[in-house]
Write an enzyme that holds these catalytic residues in place. Structure first.
Site, PDB file in Angstrom:
ATOM      1  N   CYS A 176     -33.095 -85.381  74.324  1.00  0.00           N
ATOM      2  CA  CYS A 176     -34.032 -84.377  73.795  1.00  0.00           C
ATOM      3  C   CYS A 176     -33.598 -82.969  74.189  1.00  0.00           C
ATOM      4  O   CYS A 176     -33.712 -82.025  73.402  1.00  0.00           O
ATOM      5  CB  CYS A 176     -35.445 -84.634  74.317  1.00  0.00           C
ATOM      6  SG  CYS A 176     -36.067 -86.271  73.899  1.00  0.00           S
TER       7      CYS A 176
HETATM    8  C1  BEZ Z   1     -33.542 -89.035  75.896  1.00  0.00           C
HETATM    9  O1  BEZ Z   1     -33.970 -87.972  75.452  1.00  0.00           O
HETATM   10  O2  BEZ Z   1     -32.426 -89.113  76.373  1.00  0.00           O
HETATM   11  C2  BEZ Z   1     -34.368 -90.285  75.834  1.00  0.00           C
HETATM   12  C3  BEZ Z   1     -35.746 -90.200  75.837  1.00  0.00           C
HETATM   13  C4  BEZ Z   1     -36.489 -91.374  75.800  1.00  0.00           C
HETATM   14  C5  BEZ Z   1     -35.850 -92.603  75.750  1.00  0.00           C
HETATM   15  C6  BEZ Z   1     -34.465 -92.660  75.717  1.00  0.00           C
HETATM   16  C7  BEZ Z   1     -33.719 -91.490  75.763  1.00  0.00           C
END
Ligand code: BEZ
Length: 219
Positions: free
Chosen positions: A46
């Site tokens: 994110c």
């Molecule tokens: C991420 O942003 O890396 C992420 C967020 C939730 C679950 C898996 C990855």
């Protein structure tokens, strides 16, 4: 019910954001908007995505597209997290609002729930969902990616270009189309109508069926 999808009017929800309170329809205004969710603040993929979106903001603005991020964290959390996003993607400024949804109600209304992601209390979390909304407040295109797959902002921009080209010229864009390349005359347009709509003419692909339905033009 499948939830919010292409052609639906996006609900005019009131949202708390890093830029204060907004209502979605007023935010979209007479232009386009991209409403995109992410699973959570301070998570790795994110952080890369929101920085990339910020880096592309000028390109979206040129096309009359506003950006609106969303996750189930609070506005205070978003504001803290923006510091990390900007540090990770040097030169980017998160100038678009990020909406909070601490109760997880907005993601349900906008069909952004990931069935496989839950927080420690079992509350639903958002997927990487993205709706491109038009001036009529209807959803023109949607992406739905799992938490494990970061989005490609070139592809988001390409879809905006396709949607806007189709709206302006009543054409469609073929596979892997990029701006500047020929577009397709849609099947609902007869050759008689096409003569008036596309004075520069078109080229018809010679296919075994000889049905003449794959017509390319430049607009
Ligand atoms: C991420 O942003 O890396 C992420 C967020 C939730 C679950 C898996 C990855």
């Amino acid at each position: 019910m499948p939830g919010l999808t292409i052609g639906d009017t996006i609900p005019n929800l009131a949202l708390e954001t890093t830029h204060g309170k907004i209502r979605i329809h007023e935010f979209v205004g007479d232009g386009y908007a991209i409403v995109f969710s992410h699973p959570g603040d301070f998570t790795p993929v994110c952080t890369t995505e929101l920085g990339k979106m910020a880096a592309y903001a000028a390109e979206f603005e040129k096309r009359g597209v506003k950006l609106l991020g969303l996750s189930c964290d609070s506005v205070e959390s978003h504001k803290e997290w923006i510091k990390d996003i900007e540090a990770y993607t040097p030169g980017c400024h998160v100038t678009y609002p990020i909406a909070a949804d601490p109760k997880g109600e907005v993601i349900k209304e906008l069909n952004m729930v990931d069935p496989d992601e839950k927080d420690s209390k079992g509350k639903a979390l958002p997927s990487r969902a993205l709706h491109i909304v038009g001036p009529d407040k209807r959803v023109k295109a949607s992406f739905l990616y799992p938490a494990s797959t970061g989005r490609n902002m070139d592809e988001v921009l390409r879809v905006v270009d396709s949607v806007q080209k189709a709206a302006k010229h009543k054409v469609a864009t073929p596979a892997n189309w990029k701006p500047g390349e020929p577009v397709v005359i849609g099947p609902s347009v007869t050759d008689e109508e096409a003569k008036k709509m596309f004075p520069n003419g078109w080229e018809t692909a010679d296919l075994p069926s000889k049905k003449g339905y794959l017509r390319f033009t430049n607009v």
